[in-house]
Write an enzyme that holds these catalytic residues in place. Structure first.
Site, mmCIF file in Angstrom:
data_model
loop_
_atom_site.group_PDB
_atom_site.id
_atom_site.type_symbol
_atom_site.label_atom_id
_atom_site.label_comp_id
_atom_site.label_asym_id
_atom_site.label_seq_id
_atom_site.Cartn_x
_atom_site.Cartn_y
_atom_site.Cartn_z
ATOM 1 N N LYS A 90 0.832 -1.202 0.000
ATOM 2 C CA LYS A 90 0.000 0.000 0.000
ATOM 3 C C LYS A 90 0.862 1.245 0.000
ATOM 4 O O LYS A 90 0.609 2.211 -0.732
ATOM 5 C CB LYS A 90 -0.911 -0.015 1.223
ATOM 6 C CG LYS A 90 -1.622 1.307 1.465
ATOM 7 C CD LYS A 90 -2.011 1.463 2.912
ATOM 8 C CE LYS A 90 -2.434 2.893 3.202
ATOM 9 N NZ LYS A 90 -2.804 3.081 4.602
ATOM 10 N N PHE A 200 3.555 2.616 6.503
ATOM 11 C CA PHE A 200 3.808 3.817 5.709
ATOM 12 C C PHE A 200 3.154 5.055 6.301
ATOM 13 O O PHE A 200 3.775 6.117 6.426
ATOM 14 C CB PHE A 200 3.305 3.585 4.274
ATOM 15 C CG PHE A 200 3.086 4.846 3.495
ATOM 16 C CD1 PHE A 200 4.144 5.501 2.898
ATOM 17 C CD2 PHE A 200 1.809 5.385 3.371
ATOM 18 C CE1 PHE A 200 3.948 6.668 2.182
ATOM 19 C CE2 PHE A 200 1.592 6.547 2.653
ATOM 20 C CZ PHE A 200 2.666 7.194 2.054
ATOM 21 N N ASP A 201 1.874 4.951 6.676
ATOM 22 C CA ASP A 201 1.137 6.109 7.203
ATOM 23 C C ASP A 201 1.818 6.699 8.429
ATOM 24 O O ASP A 201 2.054 7.913 8.521
ATOM 25 C CB ASP A 201 -0.295 5.706 7.586
ATOM 26 C CG ASP A 201 -1.074 5.097 6.447
ATOM 27 O OD1 ASP A 201 -0.700 3.989 5.998
ATOM 28 O OD2 ASP A 201 -2.052 5.708 6.001
ATOM 29 N N THR A 202 2.123 5.836 9.393
ATOM 30 C CA THR A 202 2.741 6.294 10.635
ATOM 31 C C THR A 202 4.096 6.920 10.370
ATOM 32 O O THR A 202 4.413 7.996 10.890
ATOM 33 C CB THR A 202 2.899 5.128 11.623
ATOM 34 O OG1 THR A 202 1.604 4.585 11.927
ATOM 35 C CG2 THR A 202 3.557 5.592 12.916
#
Length: 403
Positions: A90, A200-202
């Site tokens: 993702k 990835f988001d964090t």
């Protein structure tokens, strides 16, 4: 390998200087969900979104009919583009889509449409208006309405609490798949993001805040998908490893980037002048906490296994002995970065800590647990956490002088 974006090009309107928005939808084997998702988002944007927009579907390694359906959607629907990657993940899909986009504001959302679309415009406008460089949806803000399992709720709140305590994060929900950013600002940050999957988001948010980017949150409505592909426990372990890596990158300076100034918008916050010492302390807190958490879980698990055939005191002694050596060596190497020359001193202090830990945890399981196995387990975990906190905040700081 990253392919070029196929479909409608993004040409900013230089006459009106209207902000353009590119919404990335990362997909992997989503032949069932993709058509409904794109058609729903397309209809919503066409009917109620006031800024020029494009939807970009990024297929990251699908083996079913996802790519075929995505290209068909791009032919049938105006404003839909597609991109195909050989690499899975993702994070890789979002990075590729955001990096290749020519829009002023880039966003992404999950294909399952778990997040209500009415929050898209407030999130995008927070970035477009210059109030922040990054905007995210949050399921934990006042006003958010969510529906998810108790287990997922507990894990999410514990994880985000760890980020706020360990990294002093200013956001409440790092993992919500609903984010937007100023394209010029986020690209150099993405170059420092190593994870290509769910962490990835964090990582992106922690690096963004570390470099002074402003992160704003928008309360969202969110419903847990019934066919989610996320393995919560595998993802949680991967996230913990990622936090250690990011804390090291911050403390070493590897996560530092220059945030570009966007003409006409307020500048990002400057980084703290004492960034190095603060980051090193941050790294120690996070690494120490993660080592302690892993040791406590293993200690409690071994205790409960041994307790079936031993008295509480004996079971605790063997379980604690089995985990103490690994705990000490892990902290020596990763938390305090001590060389082999200090090993004898470290192990001597570890002996004192072992006696303290054994005394406190044994008293807890005998007095509080009182022969009830699950209560003994809870008492042991609570006592172990208490000893860990005392060790890091009192013994290691003022008695052992290791910081």
């Amino acid at each position: 390998m990253t392919a070029a974006v196929e479909g409608v090009p993004f040409v900013p309107d230089s006459a009106t200087r209207t902000v353009t928005v590119d919404i990335i939808i990362p997909v992997l084997n989503e032949e069932r969900a993709l058509p409904r998702c794109v058609e729903t988002v397309h209809r919503f944007l066409r009917e109620s979104f006031p800024l020029p927009w494009r939807i970009t579907v990024v297929d990251n390694g699908s083996t079913d009919r996802t790519w075929e359906l995505a290209t068909d959607l791009s032919r049938r629907l105006d404003g839909v583009a597609v991109m195909r990657l050989d690499q899975r993940g993702k994070g890789a899909a979002v990075k590729a889509g955001w990096t290749a986009s020519g829009a002023d504001v880039v966003a992404f959302m999950d294909v399952d449409l778990s997040t209500g679309l009415h929050a898209l415009l407030p999130m995008v406008m927070a970035v477009a208006s210059g109030h922040c460089e990054v905007a995210i949806g949050s399921r934990l803000l006042d006003g958010a309405r969510i529906r998810r399992s108790f287990r997922r709720e507990v894990i999410s709140r514990a994880y985000n609490s760890l980020l706020r305590v360990g990294f002093r994060a200013g956001f409440t929900d790092s993992a919500c798949g609903f984010k937007a950013a100023r394209a010029e600002v986020i690209r150099p940050i993405l170059a420092r993001v190593a994870d290509d999957e769910w962490f990835f988001d964090t990582e992106m948010l922690l690096i963004a805040e570390h470099n002074g980017a402003r992160v704003r949150e928008v309360a969202v409505d969110w419903v847990e998908g019934t066919d989610s592909k996320v393995d919560l426990w595998r993802t949680a372990l991967s996230d913990l490893r990622g936090l250690v890596r990011v804390s090291r990158a911050i403390s070493s300076g590897a996560a530092t980037v220059e945030i570009p100034q966007v003409p006409g918008l307020a500048p990002a916050r400057p980084r703290p002048s004492a960034d190095g010492p603060r980051a090193e302390g941050l790294r120690k807190v996070v690494t120490f906490g993660l080592v302690g958490l892993a040791s406590t879980v293993v200690h409690a698990g071994l205790y409960l296994l041994l307790r079936a055939g031993m008295a509480a005191e004996a079971a605790n002694l063997f379980a604690l002995a089995a985990t103490a050596v690994v705990n000490t060596e892990a902290n020596r190497r990763w938390t305090f970065n001590r060389g082999a020359g200090r090993r004898a001193v470290v192990h001597a202090r570890a002996g004192l800590l072992f006696l303290l830990n054994f005394a406190v945890t044994t008293a807890a399981v005998v007095v509080v647990g009182a022969g009830v196995r699950w209560l003994e387990g809870l008492a042991l975990v609570g006592a172990s956490i208490g000893v860990t906190v005392i060790r890091f905040t009192v013994l290691d700081r003022w008695v052992f002088r290791s910081r």
